[in-house]
Write a protein that holds these residues in place. Structure first.
Motif, mmCIF file in Angstrom:
data_model
loop_
_atom_site.group_PDB
_atom_site.id
_atom_site.type_symbol
_atom_site.label_atom_id
_atom_site.label_comp_id
_atom_site.label_asym_id
_atom_site.label_seq_id
_atom_site.Cartn_x
_atom_site.Cartn_y
_atom_site.Cartn_z
ATOM 1 N N ARG A 37 -11.890 7.189 -8.892
ATOM 2 C CA ARG A 37 -12.474 7.642 -10.151
ATOM 3 C C ARG A 37 -13.680 8.522 -9.886
ATOM 4 N NH1 ARG A 37 -15.162 2.028 -12.569
ATOM 5 N NH2 ARG A 37 -16.918 1.914 -11.083
ATOM 6 N N GLN A 38 -13.996 9.331 -10.878
ATOM 7 C CA GLN A 38 -15.158 10.196 -10.779
ATOM 8 C C GLN A 38 -15.887 10.194 -12.113
ATOM 9 O OE1 GLN A 38 -14.433 14.261 -9.546
ATOM 10 N NE2 GLN A 38 -16.529 14.448 -8.787
ATOM 11 N N GLU A 45 -15.050 8.124 -6.223
ATOM 12 C CA GLU A 45 -15.138 6.872 -5.477
ATOM 13 C C GLU A 45 -13.837 6.083 -5.570
ATOM 14 O OE1 GLU A 45 -18.221 4.428 -7.159
ATOM 15 O OE2 GLU A 45 -17.179 4.151 -9.049
ATOM 16 N N PHE A 46 -13.629 5.294 -4.566
ATOM 17 C CA PHE A 46 -12.443 4.445 -4.491
ATOM 18 C C PHE A 46 -12.538 3.315 -5.508
ATOM 19 C CE2 PHE A 46 -8.944 2.216 -2.787
ATOM 20 C CZ PHE A 46 -9.297 0.881 -2.642
ATOM 21 N N VAL A 47 -11.376 2.977 -6.114
ATOM 22 C CA VAL A 47 -11.322 1.887 -7.080
ATOM 23 C C VAL A 47 -10.442 0.748 -6.579
ATOM 24 C CG1 VAL A 47 -10.661 1.209 -9.421
ATOM 25 C CG2 VAL A 47 -11.692 3.456 -9.015
ATOM 26 N N ALA A 48 -9.182 1.058 -6.264
ATOM 27 C CA ALA A 48 -8.250 0.019 -5.846
ATOM 28 C C ALA A 48 -7.042 0.666 -5.193
ATOM 29 C CB ALA A 48 -7.799 -0.826 -7.038
ATOM 30 N N ALA A 49 -6.350 -0.093 -4.349
ATOM 31 C CA ALA A 49 -5.136 0.396 -3.715
ATOM 32 C C ALA A 49 -4.237 -0.777 -3.364
ATOM 33 C CB ALA A 49 -5.468 1.208 -2.456
ATOM 34 N N GLN A 50 -2.959 -0.477 -3.217
ATOM 35 C CA GLN A 50 -1.984 -1.500 -2.848
ATOM 36 C C GLN A 50 -0.981 -0.898 -1.886
ATOM 37 O OE1 GLN A 50 0.148 -3.208 -6.166
ATOM 38 N NE2 GLN A 50 0.752 -5.015 -4.998
ATOM 39 N N THR A 51 -0.671 -1.639 -0.832
ATOM 40 C CA THR A 51 0.279 -1.166 0.159
ATOM 41 C C THR A 51 1.694 -1.117 -0.395
ATOM 42 O OG1 THR A 51 0.453 -3.422 1.013
ATOM 43 C CG2 THR A 51 -1.092 -1.935 2.124
ATOM 44 N N TRP A 52 2.547 -0.410 0.313
ATOM 45 C CA TRP A 52 3.931 -0.196 -0.128
ATOM 46 C C TRP A 52 4.645 -1.503 -0.455
ATOM 47 C CZ3 TRP A 52 7.557 2.944 -1.821
ATOM 48 C CH2 TRP A 52 8.893 2.574 -1.663
ATOM 49 N N TYR A 93 -9.997 8.904 -14.002
ATOM 50 C CA TYR A 93 -9.308 8.039 -13.047
ATOM 51 C C TYR A 93 -8.125 8.791 -12.460
ATOM 52 C CZ TYR A 93 -12.156 4.077 -14.330
ATOM 53 O OH TYR A 93 -13.226 3.227 -14.511
ATOM 54 N N TYR A 94 -8.082 8.808 -11.138
ATOM 55 C CA TYR A 94 -7.087 9.589 -10.428
ATOM 56 C C TYR A 94 -6.167 8.689 -9.620
ATOM 57 C CZ TYR A 94 -10.118 13.506 -11.548
ATOM 58 O OH TYR A 94 -10.877 14.446 -12.215
ATOM 59 N N CYS A 95 -4.900 8.886 -9.813
ATOM 60 C CA CYS A 95 -3.910 8.208 -8.992
ATOM 61 C C CYS A 95 -3.825 8.927 -7.654
ATOM 62 C CB CYS A 95 -2.571 8.234 -9.710
ATOM 63 S SG CYS A 95 -1.222 7.426 -8.834
ATOM 64 N N ALA A 96 -3.590 8.184 -6.593
ATOM 65 C CA ALA A 96 -3.543 8.793 -5.265
ATOM 66 C C ALA A 96 -2.571 8.042 -4.374
ATOM 67 C CB ALA A 96 -4.934 8.805 -4.639
ATOM 68 N N GLY A 97 -2.098 8.733 -3.340
ATOM 69 C CA GLY A 97 -1.162 8.105 -2.422
ATOM 70 C C GLY A 97 -1.310 8.651 -1.018
ATOM 71 N N ASP A 98 -1.081 7.780 -0.039
ATOM 72 C CA ASP A 98 -1.105 8.179 1.371
ATOM 73 C C ASP A 98 -0.370 7.116 2.172
ATOM 74 O OD1 ASP A 98 -3.213 10.294 2.979
ATOM 75 O OD2 ASP A 98 -2.146 8.788 4.158
ATOM 76 N N VAL A 99 0.237 7.532 3.265
ATOM 77 C CA VAL A 99 0.912 6.548 4.124
ATOM 78 C C VAL A 99 -0.095 5.731 4.908
ATOM 79 C CG1 VAL A 99 3.070 7.833 4.287
ATOM 80 C CG2 VAL A 99 1.248 8.261 5.946
ATOM 81 N N VAL A 100 -1.314 6.224 5.024
ATOM 82 C CA VAL A 100 -2.371 5.506 5.721
ATOM 83 C C VAL A 100 -3.350 4.967 4.685
ATOM 84 C CG1 VAL A 100 -4.222 5.648 7.417
ATOM 85 C CG2 VAL A 100 -2.131 7.004 7.727
ATOM 86 N N TYR A 106 -10.941 5.795 1.766
ATOM 87 C CA TYR A 106 -12.108 6.616 2.061
ATOM 88 C C TYR A 106 -12.071 7.964 1.358
ATOM 89 C CZ TYR A 106 -13.231 3.006 5.406
ATOM 90 O OH TYR A 106 -13.530 1.800 5.974
ATOM 91 N N GLY A 107 -11.232 8.041 0.344
ATOM 92 C CA GLY A 107 -11.261 9.211 -0.511
ATOM 93 C C GLY A 107 -10.574 10.440 0.035
ATOM 94 N N ARG A 108 -9.641 10.259 0.979
ATOM 95 C CA ARG A 108 -8.966 11.414 1.580
ATOM 96 C C ARG A 108 -7.447 11.287 1.475
ATOM 97 N NH1 ARG A 108 -12.595 9.756 5.813
ATOM 98 N NH2 ARG A 108 -10.761 8.841 6.824
ATOM 99 N N PRO A 109 -6.921 10.902 0.324
ATOM 100 C CA PRO A 109 -5.467 10.725 0.228
ATOM 101 C C PRO A 109 -4.739 12.052 0.289
ATOM 102 C CG PRO A 109 -6.445 10.557 -1.931
ATOM 103 C CD PRO A 109 -7.583 10.633 -0.967
ATOM 104 N N GLU A 110 -3.500 11.972 0.698
ATOM 105 C CA GLU A 110 -2.684 13.177 0.810
ATOM 106 C C GLU A 110 -2.291 13.698 -0.569
ATOM 107 O OE1 GLU A 110 0.764 12.626 3.220
ATOM 108 O OE2 GLU A 110 1.303 14.752 3.183
#
Length: 122
Positions: A37-38, A45-52, A93-100, A106-110
């Motif tokens: 979110r910004q 800044e990071f809010v939340a994430a969940q693995t595959w 609020y921004y949705c984001a995704g990355d394999v890592v 850390y705010g660097r999703p693909e």
């Protein structure tokens, strides 16, 4: 991968809101999905994430106990349920995704969505 958020809008303090993010394109990879979110005038800044596999959830401190992230891989959708919202949660609020996972944390999703605005105000 394209990400499209929905569910944002004006809410009053203390209310709840659920954001959704639908992914399309090459969704066959094992992406960690999440939200950043910004707030106005502030850094993203990071809010939340969940693995595959759904086995691990990460939360930033402001949302712990009030935000819940979940996903439905059969629909390529990730959700962010926010409860007891406070005015300081006002942000895009921004949705984001990355394999890592750490890249997202850390705010660097693909991949990024376009964002969904969530004003929290009376």
């Amino acid at each position: 991968v394209q990400l499209v958020e929905s569910g944002g809008g004006l809410v009053q303090p203390g209310e709840s809101l659920r954001l959704s993010c639908t992914a399309s394109g090459n969704t066959r990879r094992a992406y960690t999905m999440g939200w950043l979110r910004q707030a106005p005038g502030q850094a993203r800044e990071f809010v939340a994430a969940q693995t595959w596999d759904g086995g691990v959830r990460y939360y930033a401190e402001p949302g712990k106990g009030r935000f819940i992230i979940s996903r439905d891989n059969s629909k390529n959708v990730v959700y962010l349920q926010m409860s007891n919202l406070k005015s300081e949660a006002t942000a895009g609020y921004y949705c984001a995704g990355d394999v890592v996972s750490d890249e997202l944390r850390y705010g660097r999703p693909e991949y990024w969505g376009q964002g969904s605005q969530v004003p929290v105000a009376c």
